[in-house]
Design a protein around this motif. Structure first.
Motif, mmCIF file in Angstrom:
data_model
loop_
_atom_site.group_PDB
_atom_site.id
_atom_site.type_symbol
_atom_site.label_atom_id
_atom_site.label_comp_id
_atom_site.label_asym_id
_atom_site.label_seq_id
_atom_site.Cartn_x
_atom_site.Cartn_y
_atom_site.Cartn_z
ATOM 1 N N ASP A 1 0.830 -1.210 0.000
ATOM 2 C CA ASP A 1 0.000 0.000 0.000
ATOM 3 C C ASP A 1 0.861 1.256 0.000
ATOM 4 O OD1 ASP A 1 -2.254 -1.544 0.016
ATOM 5 O OD2 ASP A 1 -2.594 -1.382 2.184
ATOM 6 N N PHE B 1 2.353 1.758 -3.452
ATOM 7 C CA PHE B 1 1.323 2.267 -4.362
ATOM 8 C C PHE B 1 1.104 3.756 -4.137
ATOM 9 C CE2 PHE B 1 -3.032 3.466 -5.359
ATOM 10 C CZ PHE B 1 -3.182 2.960 -6.655
ATOM 11 N N ASP B 2 1.101 4.159 -2.876
ATOM 12 C CA ASP B 2 0.876 5.570 -2.557
ATOM 13 C C ASP B 2 1.970 6.450 -3.146
ATOM 14 O OD1 ASP B 2 -0.522 7.691 -1.287
ATOM 15 O OD2 ASP B 2 0.954 7.682 0.329
ATOM 16 N N THR C 1 3.815 5.676 -5.828
ATOM 17 C CA THR C 1 3.954 5.549 -7.284
ATOM 18 C C THR C 1 2.700 5.982 -8.032
ATOM 19 O OG1 THR C 1 3.347 3.198 -7.072
ATOM 20 C CG2 THR C 1 5.695 3.728 -7.190
ATOM 21 N N ARG D 1 -1.575 8.716 -13.999
ATOM 22 C CA ARG D 1 -2.015 7.347 -13.682
ATOM 23 C C ARG D 1 -2.469 6.607 -14.932
ATOM 24 N NH1 ARG D 1 -5.600 9.376 -8.562
ATOM 25 N NH2 ARG D 1 -3.926 9.460 -7.000
ATOM 26 N N GLU E 1 9.938 1.899 -10.121
ATOM 27 C CA GLU E 1 9.305 1.440 -8.883
ATOM 28 C C GLU E 1 10.358 0.947 -7.882
ATOM 29 O OE1 GLU E 1 6.395 -1.530 -9.754
ATOM 30 O OE2 GLU E 1 4.787 -0.057 -9.995
#
Length: 713
Positions: free
Chosen positions: A115, A118-119, A121, A148, A175
């Protein structure tokens, strides 16, 4: 390209490509030194990190992956030697930093959850490096939702699209970098928690910065004492060495002496080159397709650009091109180490610059046929009155311009890739055209242009002046004659004298790529490190004493091997002797000045007894870099800041001599709470900088890193 390589590849093209590689998020610096000599456990080890062997197979696989990513992202068929070297270096740094830091993270329980990643990237707190990818450099505008969408398109790219897959791999690397940076941020934060600055310490920092003194001083230079007046024994040198070994840490190094034999064109080679160009003039004059004929005949490929009068940079050529209206050929003329002939290939009346907008339909994320159809449809809509701005924002893959309705602003012909420029600079104002580039299909509309002027497109045939094979053979034979019967350094020195050659000296690091005066030096450096006995001539891979180094032949002898660690006593003894002589001179002068101080009530009296001159300096503080009249003397500065006013100091032994000082006045200001807080923040910032730049090198040194890549590259 090296001269010798040109001979092998006549007619080949030299393409200069600059690429960027951002694979390592940490500061490695000089910490990646080789450590102790390589353990001979395995010939396939490229190195060791904290006792863990790194095989050449694993290392090369990672290098190959990074090379393929770079080639795909930059549409390169291959990488040159310098690009490969850079990737190998960055890959090694990456492996070292990841290996060592990962152990630190695991021992501390540091990690990044799914999580959290994800926040950083795709979520609300996108990492700055990701934001930068999707930010318009002109306006600074960033659309998070659009970013996005673009990232999702990259991740869902078709498997059969190599360019799209390269983009996907680039994103996956991004990433990894974001995750590594987040872990490093947490790690640094933990370290910073331990860098506490007490208020009293901050207050002392602030008050020290506010304290200044005005001084008078005398100095006696070390030169006033003869070297013969002091003696230093071998035992004293040994004792100093044993108690100061930390001062004598050294990096691994090899030293060589070498002689270069430059491979350059002879007068006959220059004449033959000019004659070849002259013989091409008749065919060039009659060629129906000037650019095609020039490209097939020339050893250099020139950018297809239309030039206006006065822009070419050669007055005679410029005058000829805008006067000669037939098929005349100008030349031969000498430029950039080549003989050239030139002819007008085309004339046009066109603008210097245009203002245009476009919609890019990318073929990286869409099949070419679909992209072409979509571009045709959008062009048709615009010709019928469709809103270009709206369509650009909705469909264009060029997010930097899409946010402005596809507006590219003003640009010149050479600012865009040829296929795009060719279309833009022949289009009429407001005309909607479609052009294809390696990025995809562009719906293009020229909105404005400067006043058109006459311009010419040149066809140029160039032949570089290079040494012939006969010339190369002669120079090689000169090098071979020089190298004959050379085995030792004494043989080398005798040959240098006999042949009136210039001997050069170089200190080599294990992973250096260059040597002063040598273009391609890697093989010499590698062989210097594969040799364990100094004093003998170096041999290349074919056991020849002659190295082919770009546009030279080189003969070299290894003269010294310096291992990493504490320098041996015999190599630093002269330096220690000099330091001990200086120290003993200081003691003699200090004793003399102590006698002059005794019974003296003023500095002037001391100066008269010591035959010295009184000098003044004002506004001296802890932050002073030097003292006028004394030079860089940190010990002197620290001592005077602690003296009371009108107090004659004891002799102060400094860098340049021995000093006696009197503080004439001292200004001490009380630090305000704001100044104390500023001092604390400054100290914390300094600690943060140390953490960032010194943590990883310290961990690497502690873990032990053995770099044996020189065995393979």
């Amino acid at each position: 390209m090296a001269t010798l390589q040109k001979i092998r590849n006549r007619g080949g093209l030299l393409v200069s490509i600059v690429i960027g590689l951002a694979l390592v998020a940490f500061i490695v610096g000089d910490a990646l030194s080789s450590g102790a000599s390589l353990l001979n456990r395995s010939k396939n080890q490229v190195g060791e990190i904290a006792g863990e062997a790194i095989s050449i197979q694993d290392y090369q696989q990672k290098v190959a992956e990074n090379e393929e990513t770079i080639k795909s992202m930059n549409n390169l068929p291959s990488l040159n030697e310098e690009q490969q070297r850079m990737i190998r270096e960055n890959t090694w740094n990456q492996i070292v930093s990841e290996n060592i830091m990962q152990k630190e993270y695991e021992s501390l329980g540091l990690g990044v959850s799914g999580d959290e990643l994800f926040d950083f990237t795709l979520g609300e707190n996108m990492h700055p490096s990701i934001k930068q990818l999707f930010t318009d450099p002109q306006t600074g505008a960033f659309d998070k939702n659009l970013a996005r969408e673009r990232i999702q398109m990259i991740l869902n790219a078709p498997a059969n699209n190599m360019q799209a897959q390269a983009s996907k791999q680039y994103w996956l690397n991004m990433e990894e970098q974001v995750e590594a940076a987040r872990k490093q941020e947490k790690y640094n934060s933990l370290l910073m928690k331990g860098m506490f600055i007490p208020n009293e310490v901050a207050k002392e920092y602030a008050e020290n910065a506010l304290t200044t003194v005005d001084i008078s001083f005398i100095s006696k230079s070390y030169n006033t004492v003869s070297d013969s007046a002091v003696s230093v024994t071998n035992n004293e040198i040994k004792d100093y060495y044993n108690s100061h070994k930390y001062l004598f840490e050294q990096q691994e190094m090899r030293q060589i002496v070498y002689v270069n034999f430059d491979v350059s064109a002879s007068a006959e080679d220059i004449q033959e080159t000019e004659e070849w160009v002259k013989e091409s003039i008749p065919e060039f004059t009659n060629a129906s397709n000037v650019i095609e004929f020039a490209n097939l005949s020339s050893e250099k490929r020139f950018q297809p650009k239309y030039y206006k009068k006065g822009e070419i940079g050669n007055e005679e050529l410029d005058e000829f091109l805008f006067t000669e209206k037939g098929n005349g050929v100008y030349g031969p003329y000498l430029q950039d180490n080549a003989y050239n002939i030139a002819r007008v290939a085309d004339r046009k009346v066109m603008p210097d610059s245009v203002k245009a907008r476009h919609i890019l339909i990318s073929t990286q994320t869409m099949e070419a046929s679909r992209a072409e159809k979509l571009a045709d449809s959008l062009a048709g809509l615009i010709r019928k009155g469709g809103d270009f701005d709206e369509l650009a924002r909705k469909y264009s893959a060029d997010q930097n311009s899409a946010i402005n309705g596809g507006d590219l602003g003003w640009f010149t012909q050479e600012m865009m890739i040829p296929s795009f420029s060719d279309t833009a600079f022949i289009a009429k104002k407001n005309e909607v055209k479609i052009t294809k580039t390696p990025y995809g299909y562009h719906v293009l509309q020229v909105m404005d242009m400067t006043k058109p002027v006459e311009k010419v497109l040149l066809g140029i045939i160039a032949k570089e002046i290079t040494p012939s094979q006969q010339t190369v053979n002669k120079i090689y034979n000169d090098a071979r004659t020089f190298a004959n019967n050379i085995n030792t350094l004494a043989d080398f020195d005798a040959a240098v004298t006999a042949n009136n050659q210039t001997k050069r000296i170089a200190n080599l690091g294990k992973n250096d790529a260059t040597i002063p005066g040598i273009e391609s030096a890697r093989e010499i450096i590698r062989q210097a490190y594969l040799t364990d006995k100094p004093g003998f001539i170096l041999m290349d891979k074919e056991k020849s004493p002659i190295f082919e180094t770009g546009d030279k032949f080189t003969v070299a002898v290894l003269t010294n091997i310096q291992e990493e660690g504490i320098a041996p006593l015999n190599s630093v003894a002269p330096m220690i002797r000099t330091e001990l002589i200086r120290k003993k001179k200081g003691e003699i002068i200090a004793k003399e000045l102590t006698g002059a101080i005794s019974g003296s009530e003023s500095l002037l009296s001391v100066a008269q007894k010591a035959n010295a001159q009184v000098m003044d300096a004002t506004d001296v503080s802890f932050s002073s870099f030097q003292i006028p009249g004394a030079g860089i003397e940190p010990k002197l500065i620290s001592e005077v800041m602690t003296l009371q006013e009108n107090q004659i100091s004891k002799p102060i032994i400094g860098n340049q001599g021995v000093y006696v000082v009197v503080v004439n006045s001292k200004t001490v200001e009380t630090a305000t709470p704001e100044q104390i807080e500023a001092a604390k923040n400054s100290a914390l910032q300094m600690n943060m900088t140390k953490i960032y730049y010194q943590t990883l090198p310290a961990l690497i040194k502690k873990a032990g890193v053995t770099d044996a890549r020189y065995k393979f590259y």
